[in-house]
Design a protein around this motif. Structure first.
Motif, PDB file in Angstrom:
ATOM      1  N   MET A   1     -40.111  13.939  -7.185  1.00 17.28           N
ATOM      2  CA  MET A   1     -41.204  13.030  -7.488  1.00 17.28           C
ATOM      3  C   MET A   1     -40.702  12.377  -8.888  1.00 17.28           C
ATOM      4  O   MET A   1     -40.262  13.307  -9.867  1.00 17.28           O
ATOM      5  CB  MET A   1     -42.541  13.585  -7.509  1.00 17.28           C
ATOM      6  CG  MET A   1     -43.509  12.801  -7.837  1.00 17.28           C
ATOM      7  SD  MET A   1     -43.675  11.189  -6.330  1.00 17.28           S
ATOM      8  CE  MET A   1     -44.571  10.175  -7.287  1.00 17.28           C
ATOM      9  N   SER A   2     -40.881  11.187  -9.122  1.00 22.61           N
ATOM     10  CA  SER A   2     -40.686  10.656 -10.420  1.00 22.61           C
ATOM     11  C   SER A   2     -41.546   9.522 -10.610  1.00 22.61           C
ATOM     12  O   SER A   2     -42.054   9.036  -9.633  1.00 22.61           O
ATOM     13  CB  SER A   2     -39.094  10.154 -10.697  1.00 22.61           C
ATOM     14  OG  SER A   2     -38.690   9.187  -9.882  1.00 22.61           O
ATOM     15  N   THR A   3     -41.642   9.153 -12.053  1.00 23.80           N
ATOM     16  CA  THR A   3     -42.305   8.071 -12.275  1.00 23.80           C
ATOM     17  C   THR A   3     -41.543   6.688 -11.956  1.00 23.80           C
ATOM     18  O   THR A   3     -40.484   6.481 -12.342  1.00 23.80           O
ATOM     19  CB  THR A   3     -42.818   7.812 -13.819  1.00 23.80           C
ATOM     20  OG1 THR A   3     -43.492   9.244 -13.878  1.00 23.80           O
ATOM     21  CG2 THR A   3     -43.598   6.724 -14.190  1.00 23.80           C
ATOM     22  N   PRO A   4     -42.106   5.751 -11.103  1.00 24.26           N
ATOM     23  CA  PRO A   4     -41.497   4.538 -11.123  1.00 24.26           C
ATOM     24  C   PRO A   4     -41.230   3.473 -12.066  1.00 24.26           C
ATOM     25  O   PRO A   4     -42.110   3.667 -12.952  1.00 24.26           O
ATOM     26  CB  PRO A   4     -42.399   3.817  -9.911  1.00 24.26           C
ATOM     27  CG  PRO A   4     -43.835   4.297 -10.250  1.00 24.26           C
ATOM     28  CD  PRO A   4     -43.506   5.722 -10.608  1.00 24.26           C
ATOM     29  N   VAL A   5     -40.171   2.931 -12.070  1.00 26.78           N
ATOM     30  CA  VAL A   5     -39.712   2.062 -13.213  1.00 26.78           C
ATOM     31  C   VAL A   5     -39.770   0.725 -12.526  1.00 26.78           C
ATOM     32  O   VAL A   5     -39.111   0.596 -11.576  1.00 26.78           O
ATOM     33  CB  VAL A   5     -38.365   2.355 -13.791  1.00 26.78           C
ATOM     34  CG1 VAL A   5     -38.000   1.412 -14.926  1.00 26.78           C
ATOM     35  CG2 VAL A   5     -38.364   3.841 -14.450  1.00 26.78           C
ATOM     36  N   VAL A   6     -40.350  -0.310 -13.018  1.00 20.02           N
ATOM     37  CA  VAL A   6     -40.493  -1.717 -12.365  1.00 20.02           C
ATOM     38  C   VAL A   6     -40.242  -2.500 -13.420  1.00 20.02           C
ATOM     39  O   VAL A   6     -40.301  -2.362 -14.745  1.00 20.02           O
ATOM     40  CB  VAL A   6     -41.751  -2.001 -11.974  1.00 20.02           C
ATOM     41  CG1 VAL A   6     -42.044  -0.857 -10.598  1.00 20.02           C
ATOM     42  CG2 VAL A   6     -42.876  -1.875 -12.733  1.00 20.02           C
ATOM     43  N   GLU A   7     -39.784  -3.956 -13.035  1.00 17.43           N
ATOM     44  CA  GLU A   7     -39.177  -5.095 -13.957  1.00 17.43           C
ATOM     45  C   GLU A   7     -40.583  -5.737 -14.032  1.00 17.43           C
ATOM     46  O   GLU A   7     -40.728  -6.748 -14.987  1.00 17.43           O
ATOM     47  CB  GLU A   7     -38.205  -5.560 -13.706  1.00 17.43           C
ATOM     48  CG  GLU A   7     -36.739  -4.814 -13.478  1.00 17.43           C
ATOM     49  CD  GLU A   7     -35.465  -5.481 -13.062  1.00 17.43           C
ATOM     50  OE1 GLU A   7     -35.658  -6.506 -12.630  1.00 17.43           O
ATOM     51  OE2 GLU A   7     -34.432  -4.864 -13.201  1.00 17.43           O
ATOM     52  N   ILE A   8     -41.186  -6.045 -12.587  1.00 21.78           N
ATOM     53  CA  ILE A   8     -42.007  -7.036 -12.713  1.00 21.78           C
ATOM     54  C   ILE A   8     -43.333  -6.313 -12.092  1.00 21.78           C
ATOM     55  O   ILE A   8     -43.055  -5.934 -10.770  1.00 21.78           O
ATOM     56  CB  ILE A   8     -41.725  -8.256 -12.044  1.00 21.78           C
ATOM     57  CG1 ILE A   8     -40.904  -8.926 -13.005  1.00 21.78           C
ATOM     58  CG2 ILE A   8     -43.129  -9.271 -11.929  1.00 21.78           C
ATOM     59  CD1 ILE A   8     -40.300 -10.441 -12.176  1.00 21.78           C
ATOM     60  N   ALA A   9     -44.416  -6.605 -12.287  1.00 23.85           N
ATOM     61  CA  ALA A   9     -45.796  -5.872 -11.342  1.00 23.85           C
ATOM     62  C   ALA A   9     -46.933  -6.862 -12.025  1.00 23.85           C
ATOM     63  O   ALA A   9     -47.752  -6.701 -12.641  1.00 23.85           O
ATOM     64  CB  ALA A   9     -46.093  -4.398 -11.756  1.00 23.85           C
ATOM     65  N   LYS A  10     -47.010  -7.942 -10.652  1.00 19.11           N
ATOM     66  CA  LYS A  10     -48.090  -8.955 -11.070  1.00 19.11           C
ATOM     67  C   LYS A  10     -48.983  -8.538  -9.659  1.00 19.11           C
ATOM     68  O   LYS A  10     -48.623  -8.761  -8.581  1.00 19.11           O
ATOM     69  CB  LYS A  10     -47.554 -10.069 -11.116  1.00 19.11           C
ATOM     70  CG  LYS A  10     -46.677 -10.614 -12.216  1.00 19.11           C
ATOM     71  CD  LYS A  10     -46.164 -12.027 -11.990  1.00 19.11           C
ATOM     72  CE  LYS A  10     -45.377 -12.453 -13.478  1.00 19.11           C
ATOM     73  NZ  LYS A  10     -44.754 -13.630 -13.202  1.00 19.11           N
ATOM     74  N   ALA A  11     -50.021  -8.041  -9.954  1.00 21.83           N
ATOM     75  CA  ALA A  11     -51.001  -7.942  -8.950  1.00 21.83           C
ATOM     76  C   ALA A  11     -50.909  -6.544  -8.107  1.00 21.83           C
ATOM     77  O   ALA A  11     -51.234  -6.066  -7.084  1.00 21.83           O
ATOM     78  CB  ALA A  11     -51.295  -8.953  -7.899  1.00 21.83           C
TER      79      ALA A  11
END
Length: 410
Positions: free
Chosen positions: A1-11
Protein backbone atom coordinates in the motif's frame (compact mmCIF):
# COMPACT_ATOMS: atom_id res chain seq x y z
CA UNK A 1 0.00 0.00 0.00
CA UNK A 2 1.21 3.49 -0.82
CA UNK A 3 -0.11 7.03 -1.06
CA UNK A 4 -1.27 7.82 -4.60
CA UNK A 5 0.59 10.53 -6.50
CA UNK A 6 -1.56 12.47 -8.95
CA UNK A 7 -0.96 15.29 -11.40
CA UNK A 8 -4.58 16.44 -11.69
CA UNK A 9 -7.54 15.81 -9.37
CA UNK A 10 -10.61 17.83 -10.34
CA UNK A 11 -13.77 16.57 -8.59
CA UNK A 12 -11.77 13.54 -7.40
CA UNK A 13 -10.05 12.94 -4.05
CA UNK A 14 -7.30 10.29 -4.26
CA UNK A 15 -7.63 7.58 -1.61
CA UNK A 16 -5.18 4.72 -2.06
CA UNK A 17 -2.83 2.82 -4.32
CA UNK A 18 -1.73 -0.80 -4.64
CA UNK A 19 1.17 -2.28 -6.59
CA UNK A 20 -0.76 -5.57 -6.55
CA UNK A 21 1.83 -7.52 -4.65
CA UNK A 22 4.74 -6.32 -6.79
CA UNK A 23 2.91 -6.96 -10.06
CA UNK A 24 1.63 -3.49 -10.98
CA UNK A 25 0.77 -4.38 -14.59
CA UNK A 26 -3.02 -4.13 -14.46
CA UNK A 27 -5.41 -4.46 -17.38
CA UNK A 28 -9.10 -5.24 -16.79
CA UNK A 29 -10.49 -5.43 -13.26
CA UNK A 30 -13.69 -6.56 -11.60
CA UNK A 31 -14.99 -5.32 -8.24
CA UNK A 32 -17.08 -7.85 -6.32
CA UNK A 33 -18.03 -8.02 -2.63
CA UNK A 34 -15.19 -5.73 -1.59
CA UNK A 35 -12.50 -7.46 -3.64
CA UNK A 36 -10.86 -6.43 -6.90
CA UNK A 37 -9.83 -9.10 -9.39
CA UNK A 38 -7.15 -7.83 -11.79
CA UNK A 39 -5.89 -9.38 -15.02
CA UNK A 40 -2.20 -8.79 -15.69
CA UNK A 41 -0.81 -7.75 -19.06
CA UNK A 42 2.78 -8.89 -18.55
CA UNK A 43 2.82 -11.00 -15.35
CA UNK A 44 0.84 -13.91 -16.84
CA UNK A 45 -1.99 -14.43 -14.39
CA UNK A 46 -4.50 -12.56 -12.24
CA UNK A 47 -4.43 -11.13 -8.72
CA UNK A 48 -6.99 -10.73 -5.95
CA UNK A 49 -6.94 -7.53 -3.91
CA UNK A 50 -8.88 -6.87 -0.71
CA UNK A 51 -10.31 -3.40 -1.38
CA UNK A 52 -12.93 -3.26 1.35
CA UNK A 53 -10.99 -0.27 2.63
CA UNK A 54 -10.02 1.60 -0.56
CA UNK A 55 -7.46 3.59 1.44
CA UNK A 56 -5.64 0.43 2.48
CA UNK A 57 -5.85 -2.19 -0.26
CA UNK A 58 -4.09 -5.52 0.32
CA UNK A 59 -3.10 -8.14 -2.25
CA UNK A 60 -4.30 -11.54 -0.99
CA UNK A 61 -3.45 -13.82 -3.89
CA UNK A 62 -1.84 -14.28 -7.29
CA UNK A 63 -2.98 -17.00 -9.68
CA UNK A 64 -0.46 -17.71 -12.45
CA UNK A 65 -1.52 -18.46 -16.00
CA UNK A 66 -0.35 -21.53 -17.89
CA UNK A 67 2.76 -21.04 -20.06
CA UNK A 68 2.43 -18.66 -23.04
CA UNK A 69 -1.10 -17.70 -21.90
CA UNK A 70 -2.89 -14.40 -21.25
CA UNK A 71 -5.35 -13.83 -18.38
CA UNK A 72 -5.84 -10.13 -19.12
CA UNK A 73 -9.66 -10.04 -18.97
CA UNK A 74 -12.17 -11.37 -16.46
CA UNK A 75 -15.75 -11.02 -15.19
CA UNK A 76 -17.27 -11.55 -11.73
CA UNK A 77 -20.92 -12.08 -10.77
CA UNK A 78 -23.09 -14.59 -8.88
CA UNK A 79 -20.09 -15.93 -6.91
CA UNK A 80 -18.44 -16.85 -10.22
CA UNK A 81 -15.24 -15.48 -11.72
CA UNK A 82 -14.69 -16.05 -15.44
CA UNK A 83 -11.09 -15.65 -16.62
CA UNK A 84 -10.00 -15.67 -20.26
CA UNK A 85 -7.25 -17.91 -21.60
CA UNK A 86 -5.61 -16.96 -24.90
CA UNK A 87 -2.21 -16.97 -26.52
CA UNK A 88 -0.04 -14.22 -25.04
CA UNK A 89 -0.17 -11.97 -28.09
CA UNK A 90 2.07 -9.32 -26.54
CA UNK A 91 4.95 -11.75 -26.93
CA UNK A 92 3.84 -12.61 -30.46
CA UNK A 93 3.42 -8.99 -31.61
CA UNK A 94 6.02 -7.07 -29.63
CA UNK A 95 5.72 -4.28 -32.21
CA UNK A 96 2.40 -2.96 -30.93
CA UNK A 97 1.00 -1.72 -34.21
CA UNK A 98 1.39 -5.16 -35.77
CA UNK A 99 -1.10 -6.42 -33.16
CA UNK A 100 -3.68 -3.82 -34.15
CA UNK A 101 -3.27 -4.07 -37.94
CA UNK A 102 -4.48 -7.01 -39.97
CA UNK A 103 -6.17 -10.29 -39.03
CA UNK A 104 -4.58 -12.08 -36.08
CA UNK A 105 -6.18 -15.44 -36.84
CA UNK A 106 -4.93 -15.39 -40.41
CA UNK A 107 -1.38 -14.60 -39.33
CA UNK A 108 -1.34 -17.30 -36.62
CA UNK A 109 -3.02 -20.03 -38.64
CA UNK A 110 -1.07 -23.26 -38.35
CA UNK A 111 0.96 -22.15 -35.32
CA UNK A 112 1.83 -25.03 -33.02
CA UNK A 113 -0.34 -24.78 -29.89
CA UNK A 114 1.75 -23.98 -26.78
CA UNK A 115 -0.89 -22.10 -24.78
CA UNK A 116 -4.22 -22.62 -23.03
CA UNK A 117 -7.32 -21.33 -24.88
CA UNK A 118 -10.80 -20.90 -23.43
CA UNK A 119 -12.53 -19.67 -20.26
CA UNK A 120 -11.64 -20.75 -16.72
CA UNK A 121 -14.56 -20.61 -14.30
CA UNK A 122 -13.91 -20.11 -10.60
CA UNK A 123 -16.10 -20.29 -7.51
CA UNK A 124 -15.57 -17.06 -5.53
CA UNK A 125 -18.08 -17.68 -2.74
CA UNK A 126 -14.94 -17.16 -0.64
CA UNK A 127 -13.85 -13.95 -2.40
CA UNK A 128 -10.18 -14.12 -1.45
CA UNK A 129 -9.86 -17.77 -2.51
CA UNK A 130 -10.94 -18.40 -6.13
CA UNK A 131 -11.40 -22.12 -6.76
CA UNK A 132 -11.52 -23.34 -10.35
CA UNK A 133 -14.55 -25.53 -11.04
CA UNK A 134 -14.50 -25.89 -14.83
CA UNK A 135 -12.86 -24.90 -18.09
CA UNK A 136 -14.54 -24.21 -21.43
CA UNK A 137 -12.02 -24.88 -24.19
CA UNK A 138 -11.50 -23.26 -27.59
CA UNK A 139 -9.62 -24.74 -30.52
CA UNK A 140 -7.60 -21.75 -31.62
CA UNK A 141 -5.99 -18.59 -30.26
CA UNK A 142 -8.51 -18.30 -27.40
CA UNK A 143 -10.83 -15.76 -25.78
CA UNK A 144 -10.20 -12.02 -25.56
CA UNK A 145 -12.92 -10.49 -23.43
CA UNK A 146 -16.16 -11.42 -21.67
CA UNK A 147 -19.43 -9.93 -20.49
CA UNK A 148 -21.20 -11.57 -17.53
CA UNK A 149 -23.47 -9.96 -14.96
CA UNK A 150 -25.01 -13.13 -13.50
CA UNK A 151 -27.54 -15.73 -14.50
CA UNK A 152 -27.37 -18.35 -17.20
CA UNK A 153 -25.69 -16.54 -20.07
CA UNK A 154 -22.24 -15.06 -20.58
CA UNK A 155 -20.78 -13.57 -23.77
CA UNK A 156 -17.29 -13.81 -25.21
CA UNK A 157 -15.07 -12.66 -28.05
CA UNK A 158 -13.52 -15.88 -29.37
CA UNK A 159 -10.81 -16.59 -31.93
CA UNK A 160 -11.26 -20.22 -32.95
CA UNK A 161 -9.59 -22.09 -35.77
CA UNK A 162 -11.10 -21.20 -39.14
CA UNK A 163 -11.79 -17.52 -38.38
CA UNK A 164 -9.78 -14.47 -39.37
CA UNK A 165 -10.14 -12.93 -35.89
CA UNK A 166 -12.32 -12.75 -32.77
CA UNK A 167 -16.09 -13.25 -33.16
CA UNK A 168 -19.14 -13.17 -30.87
CA UNK A 169 -20.09 -16.29 -28.91
CA UNK A 170 -22.60 -17.08 -26.16
CA UNK A 171 -21.73 -19.23 -23.14
CA UNK A 172 -24.38 -21.33 -21.40
CA UNK A 173 -23.69 -21.40 -17.65
CA UNK A 174 -26.85 -23.18 -16.59
CA UNK A 175 -24.48 -25.62 -14.88
CA UNK A 176 -21.25 -23.67 -14.20
CA UNK A 177 -19.43 -26.96 -13.65
CA UNK A 178 -20.35 -27.98 -17.21
CA UNK A 179 -20.40 -24.83 -19.36
CA UNK A 180 -21.02 -25.06 -23.09
CA UNK A 181 -20.79 -22.85 -26.14
CA UNK A 182 -24.17 -21.75 -27.52
CA UNK A 183 -24.80 -19.39 -30.45
CA UNK A 184 -22.25 -17.32 -32.35
CA UNK A 185 -22.16 -14.49 -34.89
CA UNK A 186 -19.45 -12.94 -37.06
CA UNK A 187 -19.06 -10.26 -39.67
CA UNK A 188 -19.43 -11.72 -43.16
CA UNK A 189 -15.99 -12.55 -44.51
CA UNK A 190 -14.49 -13.72 -41.21
CA UNK A 191 -15.32 -17.44 -41.48
CA UNK A 192 -12.61 -18.71 -43.79
CA UNK A 193 -13.42 -22.31 -42.84
CA UNK A 194 -16.68 -21.83 -44.76
CA UNK A 195 -14.92 -20.28 -47.72
CA UNK A 196 -15.64 -16.65 -46.82
CA UNK A 197 -13.22 -13.90 -47.84
CA UNK A 198 -12.83 -10.46 -46.22
CA UNK A 199 -13.88 -7.51 -48.37
CA UNK A 200 -11.79 -5.06 -46.32
CA UNK A 201 -8.08 -4.23 -46.57
CA UNK A 202 -6.64 -6.91 -44.28
CA UNK A 203 -3.18 -5.33 -44.36
CA UNK A 204 -4.49 -2.10 -42.84
CA UNK A 205 -7.70 -2.84 -40.93
CA UNK A 206 -8.36 -5.33 -38.16
CA UNK A 207 -11.96 -6.55 -38.04
CA UNK A 208 -12.22 -8.34 -34.68
CA UNK A 209 -14.75 -8.34 -31.86
CA UNK A 210 -13.31 -6.62 -28.82
CA UNK A 211 -16.38 -7.40 -26.73
CA UNK A 212 -20.12 -6.94 -26.53
CA UNK A 213 -22.17 -5.46 -23.70
CA UNK A 214 -25.61 -6.98 -23.36
CA UNK A 215 -28.76 -5.25 -22.21
CA UNK A 216 -31.90 -7.37 -22.29
CA UNK A 217 -31.96 -9.20 -25.59
CA UNK A 218 -29.58 -6.91 -27.45
CA UNK A 219 -25.80 -7.24 -27.67
CA UNK A 220 -23.93 -4.00 -28.42
CA UNK A 221 -20.76 -5.29 -30.05
CA UNK A 222 -17.54 -3.40 -30.85
CA UNK A 223 -15.48 -4.74 -33.76
CA UNK A 224 -12.29 -2.63 -33.65
CA UNK A 225 -11.84 -1.38 -37.25
CA UNK A 226 -15.08 -3.18 -38.16
CA UNK A 227 -17.22 -0.69 -36.24
CA UNK A 228 -20.41 -1.44 -34.30
CA UNK A 229 -23.17 -4.03 -34.51
CA UNK A 230 -26.41 -4.40 -32.62
CA UNK A 231 -27.35 -8.07 -32.37
CA UNK A 232 -30.74 -9.58 -31.53
CA UNK A 233 -30.00 -12.40 -29.06
CA UNK A 234 -33.52 -13.37 -28.00
CA UNK A 235 -32.50 -16.80 -29.25
CA UNK A 236 -29.11 -17.31 -27.56
CA UNK A 237 -28.48 -20.22 -29.89
CA UNK A 238 -28.89 -18.10 -33.03
CA UNK A 239 -27.99 -14.38 -32.75
CA UNK A 240 -29.19 -12.18 -35.61
CA UNK A 241 -27.99 -8.84 -36.93
CA UNK A 242 -30.08 -5.74 -36.25
CA UNK A 243 -27.67 -3.22 -37.78
CA UNK A 244 -24.01 -2.74 -38.64
CA UNK A 245 -22.36 0.69 -38.65
CA UNK A 246 -18.73 1.50 -39.42
CA UNK A 247 -17.07 4.91 -39.55
CA UNK A 248 -13.57 3.57 -40.26
CA UNK A 249 -12.48 5.07 -42.62
CA UNK A 250 -12.56 8.06 -42.57
CA UNK A 251 -12.00 7.77 -38.80
CA UNK A 252 -9.22 5.63 -37.40
CA UNK A 253 -11.07 2.56 -36.13
CA UNK A 254 -10.29 0.78 -32.87
CA UNK A 255 -13.93 0.56 -31.71
CA UNK A 256 -13.58 -0.89 -28.21
CA UNK A 257 -16.59 -0.45 -25.93
CA UNK A 258 -20.29 0.26 -26.50
CA UNK A 259 -22.31 1.10 -23.36
CA UNK A 260 -26.09 1.36 -23.77
CA UNK A 261 -28.12 3.88 -21.78
CA UNK A 262 -31.52 2.30 -22.45
CA UNK A 263 -33.68 4.70 -20.42
CA UNK A 264 -32.58 7.50 -22.75
CA UNK A 265 -32.20 5.53 -26.00
CA UNK A 266 -28.51 6.47 -26.06
CA UNK A 267 -25.35 4.49 -26.73
CA UNK A 268 -21.79 5.52 -25.86
CA UNK A 269 -19.11 4.07 -28.14
CA UNK A 270 -15.38 4.42 -27.38
CA UNK A 271 -12.75 4.10 -30.10
CA UNK A 272 -9.45 3.01 -28.55
CA UNK A 273 -6.26 4.96 -29.18
CA UNK A 274 -3.77 2.26 -30.15
CA UNK A 275 -0.58 4.13 -31.11
CA UNK A 276 1.79 6.56 -29.44
CA UNK A 277 1.62 10.29 -30.04
CA UNK A 278 -1.64 10.15 -32.03
CA UNK A 279 -0.03 8.18 -34.85
CA UNK A 280 -3.40 6.51 -35.44
CA UNK A 281 -5.25 9.84 -35.31
CA UNK A 282 -7.36 11.43 -32.61
CA UNK A 283 -9.94 8.98 -31.26
CA UNK A 284 -13.31 9.78 -29.71
CA UNK A 285 -16.10 8.56 -27.49
CA UNK A 286 -19.20 8.91 -29.64
CA UNK A 287 -22.73 9.56 -28.39
CA UNK A 288 -25.34 7.76 -30.50
CA UNK A 289 -29.10 7.94 -30.40
CA UNK A 290 -30.61 4.46 -30.74
CA UNK A 291 -34.23 5.57 -30.53
CA UNK A 292 -34.55 3.60 -33.76
CA UNK A 293 -32.26 0.61 -33.10
CA UNK A 294 -31.98 -0.21 -36.79
CA UNK A 295 -30.62 3.28 -37.47
CA UNK A 296 -28.07 4.43 -34.85
CA UNK A 297 -27.04 8.05 -35.41
CA UNK A 298 -24.06 9.78 -33.82
CA UNK A 299 -25.09 13.10 -32.30
CA UNK A 300 -21.98 14.21 -30.36
CA UNK A 301 -18.56 13.26 -29.03
CA UNK A 302 -17.26 13.61 -25.49
CA UNK A 303 -14.86 16.56 -25.12
CA UNK A 304 -11.21 15.73 -25.72
CA UNK A 305 -9.02 16.55 -22.69
CA UNK A 306 -6.84 19.63 -23.22
CA UNK A 307 -5.50 20.42 -19.72
CA UNK A 308 -2.06 19.04 -20.57
CA UNK A 309 -0.10 18.55 -23.79
CA UNK A 310 -1.30 14.95 -24.06
CA UNK A 311 -0.58 14.46 -27.80
CA UNK A 312 3.16 14.89 -27.07
CA UNK A 313 3.25 13.57 -23.49
CA UNK A 314 4.25 10.11 -24.69
CA UNK A 315 2.42 6.80 -24.93
CA UNK A 316 -1.19 6.55 -26.01
CA UNK A 317 -3.57 9.50 -25.71
CA UNK A 318 -7.26 8.91 -26.16
CA UNK A 319 -10.07 6.63 -25.04
CA UNK A 320 -9.55 3.10 -23.85
CA UNK A 321 -12.52 1.90 -21.81
CA UNK A 322 -15.73 3.20 -20.23
CA UNK A 323 -17.27 2.49 -16.85
CA UNK A 324 -19.76 -0.11 -18.04
CA UNK A 325 -22.76 0.51 -15.73
CA UNK A 326 -22.69 -3.03 -14.34
CA UNK A 327 -25.77 -3.79 -12.22
CA UNK A 328 -23.84 -3.85 -8.92
CA UNK A 329 -21.94 -0.62 -9.65
CA UNK A 330 -22.71 3.09 -9.93
CA UNK A 331 -25.28 3.28 -12.73
CA UNK A 332 -26.07 6.57 -14.43
CA UNK A 333 -27.30 7.69 -17.81
CA UNK A 334 -26.04 11.26 -17.33
CA UNK A 335 -22.65 10.92 -15.57
CA UNK A 336 -20.06 9.02 -17.61
CA UNK A 337 -16.58 7.82 -16.62
CA UNK A 338 -13.94 7.02 -19.23
CA UNK A 339 -10.23 6.21 -19.29
CA UNK A 340 -8.03 8.24 -21.63
CA UNK A 341 -4.68 6.47 -21.16
CA UNK A 342 -2.03 9.19 -20.65
CA UNK A 343 -4.86 11.60 -19.71
CA UNK A 344 -6.13 9.40 -16.85
CA UNK A 345 -9.79 9.06 -15.87
CA UNK A 346 -12.38 11.56 -17.05
CA UNK A 347 -15.93 12.24 -15.91
CA UNK A 348 -18.51 13.77 -18.27
CA UNK A 349 -21.99 15.17 -17.85
CA UNK A 350 -24.26 14.23 -20.76
CA UNK A 351 -27.50 15.62 -19.35
CA UNK A 352 -27.67 17.33 -22.72
CA UNK A 353 -26.43 14.54 -25.01
CA UNK A 354 -25.83 17.01 -27.82
CA UNK A 355 -23.44 19.06 -25.66
CA UNK A 356 -21.49 16.79 -23.27
CA UNK A 357 -19.44 18.64 -20.66
CA UNK A 358 -16.34 17.76 -18.60
CA UNK A 359 -17.25 16.87 -15.01
CA UNK A 360 -13.93 15.86 -13.49
CA UNK A 361 -10.41 14.62 -14.15
CA UNK A 362 -8.05 12.27 -12.33
CA UNK A 363 -4.58 12.03 -13.86
CA UNK A 364 -2.21 9.84 -11.84
CA UNK A 365 1.49 10.59 -11.76
CA UNK A 366 4.00 8.54 -13.73
CA UNK A 367 4.58 4.93 -12.74
CA UNK A 368 7.53 4.35 -10.40
CA UNK A 369 8.83 1.62 -12.73
CA UNK A 370 7.95 0.07 -16.07
CA UNK A 371 6.55 -3.43 -16.30
CA UNK A 372 6.30 -3.11 -20.07
CA UNK A 373 9.28 -5.13 -21.36
CA UNK A 374 9.56 -3.26 -24.66
CA UNK A 375 12.69 -1.08 -24.91
CA UNK A 376 12.40 2.68 -24.93
CA UNK A 377 8.88 2.96 -23.52
CA UNK A 378 8.05 6.37 -21.96
CA UNK A 379 7.43 6.45 -18.21
CA UNK A 380 3.94 7.95 -18.41
CA UNK A 381 0.56 6.88 -17.12
CA UNK A 382 -1.57 4.61 -19.35
CA UNK A 383 -4.88 4.37 -17.50
CA UNK A 384 -6.68 1.30 -18.79
CA UNK A 385 -9.87 0.42 -16.91
CA UNK A 386 -12.28 2.15 -14.53
CA UNK A 387 -14.98 0.91 -12.15
CA UNK A 388 -17.19 3.12 -9.97
CA UNK A 389 -18.92 1.83 -6.85
CA UNK A 390 -22.46 3.02 -6.02
CA UNK A 391 -20.96 5.34 -3.34
CA UNK A 392 -18.76 7.09 -5.93
CA UNK A 393 -15.50 5.35 -5.03
CA UNK A 394 -13.53 4.92 -8.24
CA UNK A 395 -10.96 2.24 -9.01
CA UNK A 396 -8.69 2.55 -12.04
CA UNK A 397 -5.88 0.44 -13.43
CA UNK A 398 -2.68 1.07 -15.34
CA UNK A 399 -0.52 -1.51 -17.05
CA UNK A 400 2.60 -0.20 -15.33
CA UNK A 401 1.31 1.57 -12.22
CA UNK A 402 -1.15 -0.80 -10.56
CA UNK A 403 -4.49 0.00 -8.96
CA UNK A 404 -5.56 3.44 -7.74
CA UNK A 405 -8.69 4.37 -5.75
CA UNK A 406 -10.34 7.77 -5.43
CA UNK A 407 -13.60 9.36 -4.34
CA UNK A 408 -15.60 11.18 -6.98
CA UNK A 409 -16.81 14.46 -5.44
CA UNK A 410 -18.54 16.08 -8.39
Amino acid sequence: MSTPVVEIAKAFTPLGHSDQGGRPDAMQMQYRNGYVYVGHLFSSGFSVIDARDPRDMTTVGFHPAPPDTWNIHLQAADDLLLVIHAKDLWKEFSAEQSYYQGSVGTRLAGTRRTWSAGVAIFDISKPAEPRQISFLEVDGVGVHRLWYTGGRWAYASVLADGFTDYVFRVIDLQDPAKPRWAGEWWLPGMNTARGEHPDWDTDRWRYALHHAIVDGDTAYASWRDGGLTLLDIRDREAPELIVHRNWSPPFGGGTHTAVPLPARDLLLVADEATADNLQDGLKHVWVFTIAEPANPVSIATLPTPTDQAYPVKGGHFGPHNLHENRPDSFVSDTLIFATYQNAGVRAFDITDPYQPKPAGALVPGPPSRLMDPRPGRPRVIQTADVHVRPDGVVFCTDYNAGLLSAQYDG
